[in-house]
Scaffold this motif. Sequence first.
Motif, short mmCIF file in Angstrom:
data_model
loop_
_atom_site.label_atom_id
_atom_site.label_comp_id
_atom_site.label_asym_id
_atom_site.label_seq_id
_atom_site.Cartn_x
_atom_site.Cartn_y
_atom_site.Cartn_z
N ALA A 279 0.99 -1.14 -0.01
CA ALA A 279 0.10 -0.17 0.08
C ALA A 279 0.93 1.29 0.08
O ALA A 279 2.27 1.32 0.32
CB ALA A 279 -1.05 0.04 1.30
N PRO A 280 0.27 2.37 -0.68
CA PRO A 280 1.24 3.55 -0.24
C PRO A 280 1.63 4.13 1.19
O PRO A 280 0.92 3.48 2.08
CB PRO A 280 0.12 4.58 -0.99
N SER A 281 2.80 4.62 1.27
CA SER A 281 3.24 4.77 2.61
C SER A 281 2.43 6.02 3.29
O SER A 281 1.93 6.86 2.35
CB SER A 281 4.72 5.16 2.62
N ALA A 282 2.37 6.15 4.42
CA ALA A 282 1.69 7.11 5.07
C ALA A 282 2.42 8.36 4.88
O ALA A 282 1.89 9.78 4.89
CB ALA A 282 1.67 6.77 6.48
N GLU A 283 3.89 8.44 4.57
CA GLU A 283 4.47 9.75 4.50
C GLU A 283 4.37 10.23 2.96
O GLU A 283 3.90 11.46 2.77
CB GLU A 283 5.98 9.31 4.26
N ASP A 284 4.12 9.24 1.78
CA ASP A 284 3.47 9.66 0.60
C ASP A 284 2.10 10.53 0.59
O ASP A 284 2.07 11.55 0.00
CB ASP A 284 3.40 8.60 -0.31
N VAL A 285 1.30 9.75 1.42
CA VAL A 285 -0.13 10.60 1.53
C VAL A 285 0.04 11.90 2.29
O VAL A 285 -0.56 12.77 1.70
CB VAL A 285 -1.02 9.54 2.40
N ALA A 286 0.81 11.85 3.60
CA ALA A 286 0.86 12.97 4.10
C ALA A 286 1.61 14.27 3.25
O ALA A 286 1.22 15.46 3.39
CB ALA A 286 1.70 12.89 5.47
N ARG A 287 2.44 14.08 2.61
CA ARG A 287 3.25 14.85 1.64
C ARG A 287 2.42 15.53 0.64
O ARG A 287 2.28 16.58 0.65
CB ARG A 287 4.44 14.16 1.05
N ALA A 288 1.67 14.65 0.14
CA ALA A 288 0.74 14.92 -1.11
C ALA A 288 -0.62 15.91 -0.42
O ALA A 288 -0.92 16.90 -1.11
CB ALA A 288 -0.15 13.96 -1.69
N LEU A 289 -1.02 15.61 0.72
CA LEU A 289 -2.15 16.31 1.42
C LEU A 289 -1.67 17.84 1.96
O LEU A 289 -2.07 18.76 1.58
CB LEU A 289 -2.72 15.64 2.24
N SER A 290 -0.29 17.69 2.44
CA SER A 290 0.26 19.08 3.43
C SER A 290 0.74 19.83 1.88
O SER A 290 0.36 21.16 2.26
CB SER A 290 1.40 18.42 3.98
N GLU A 291 1.32 19.40 0.96
CA GLU A 291 1.62 20.29 -0.15
C GLU A 291 0.38 21.06 -0.68
O GLU A 291 0.32 22.36 -1.27
CB GLU A 291 1.99 19.57 -1.45
N HIS A 292 -0.86 20.77 -0.44
CA HIS A 292 -2.38 21.40 -0.71
C HIS A 292 -3.01 22.06 0.55
O HIS A 292 -4.10 22.56 0.24
CB HIS A 292 -3.10 20.45 -1.50
N GLY A 293 -2.31 21.98 1.48
CA GLY A 293 -2.69 22.64 2.71
C GLY A 293 -3.83 21.98 3.36
O GLY A 293 -4.51 22.94 4.11
N LEU A 294 -3.95 20.73 3.08
CA LEU A 294 -5.25 20.31 4.00
C LEU A 294 -4.83 19.87 5.20
O LEU A 294 -3.84 19.48 5.59
CB LEU A 294 -5.52 18.85 2.89
N LEU A 295 -5.90 19.95 6.04
CA LEU A 295 -5.58 19.65 7.48
C LEU A 295 -5.83 18.16 7.85
O LEU A 295 -6.99 17.51 7.70
CB LEU A 295 -6.65 20.30 8.72
N ILE A 296 -4.86 17.29 8.32
CA ILE A 296 -5.02 15.91 8.34
C ILE A 296 -5.40 15.74 9.73
O ILE A 296 -4.79 15.94 10.64
CB ILE A 296 -3.47 15.28 8.02
N LEU A 297 -6.69 15.05 9.85
CA LEU A 297 -7.05 14.65 11.00
C LEU A 297 -7.09 13.36 11.53
O LEU A 297 -6.69 13.03 12.87
CB LEU A 297 -8.72 14.62 11.14
N GLU A 298 -6.73 12.50 10.71
CA GLU A 298 -6.31 11.05 11.10
C GLU A 298 -5.50 10.33 9.92
O GLU A 298 -5.85 10.56 8.75
CB GLU A 298 -7.56 10.20 11.18
N LEU A 299 -4.60 9.87 10.31
CA LEU A 299 -3.62 9.06 9.26
C LEU A 299 -3.34 7.53 9.98
O LEU A 299 -2.07 7.53 10.79
CB LEU A 299 -2.42 9.63 8.73
#
Length: 319
Positions: A279-299
């Motif tokens: 599965a994709p890594s949590a780091e890949d997901v977090a990076r993609a979302l952070s670059e677009h300024g989204l607030l991550i509530l759960e990962l």
Amino acid sequence: MNIIETHALSRVYGKRRAVDSLDMCVAAGEIYGFVGKNGAGKSTAMKMIAGLVRPTSGSVELFGAQRRAREGFSRVGALIEDPGILPTFSALENLMCKALALGVVRPNAHCRELLELVGLADTGSLRVKKFSLGMKQRLGLALALVGGPDLLLLDEPFNGLDPESTRAMRGALVRLNRERGVTMVISSHVLDQLDRMATSFGVIRSGRMVRELSMDDLHRECGNSIRIRTNDPARTLAILEEALPGTALRAEPDGSILASAAVRHAATSFGGAAVAPMAPSAEDVARALSEHGLLILELSHVERDIEEYFVELMGGADA
């Protein structure tokens, strides 16, 4: 082409509906794992498909056409409940009786090849009544294979087999599927064995089909995945679809998103073993979302047990 299609197939015994409006579809070349509790209707459904029991209502289509009387059933081999064996005959004599009745060319050589395949080549003139339960199961499989059927219906074929014999039978079935293109429907309580060989599944509960799913579906729902929750689920889904093109994404009712690897099958002539990438890594997901300024509530990482998943579909441990 679909080898089996049932439409609203039902069988009623008195006031009990053993099979209730069953819709089932098995494609050519599949190993179809038929899963359900004791009494769920698996054996009755397989008997109707094999032509051993007349449906109360509904229809069965084999090899692309609805069959009447015994038409088409010569292409079907079945091992349902107890093997139909002659206890005072040897294994070879049992096979020869069926081979001669079917008009098999070179019956002796054909039967000896089947005995070799199921691991009974060294039983010689030993009468079948002296066989162990596992040996009788293997002889039942050999009987189902007489004549080279295109479709095998196997009801609990691993009953009475020790781990070594189970592995050998599983290997023989997979070889038949891949090398000869034999389509199989296998019911078994040994979910671990089905998971190692099946290419698709049907789950039956109280005579009804609960769900049919491919190996892709199973690994998508039970494999490693990442649960993602943000302040904007719709935008999150769009961003991840673009940033992680090799990822299977599923929006959940609670607003979270599950991200997992898209499962593909290895290329073979007839079916193939599922290949489940990471599965994709949590780091890949977090990076993609952070670059677009989204607030991550759960990962968080999610892994679902396959046996647990099937038990849930079948109605739970105490249902």
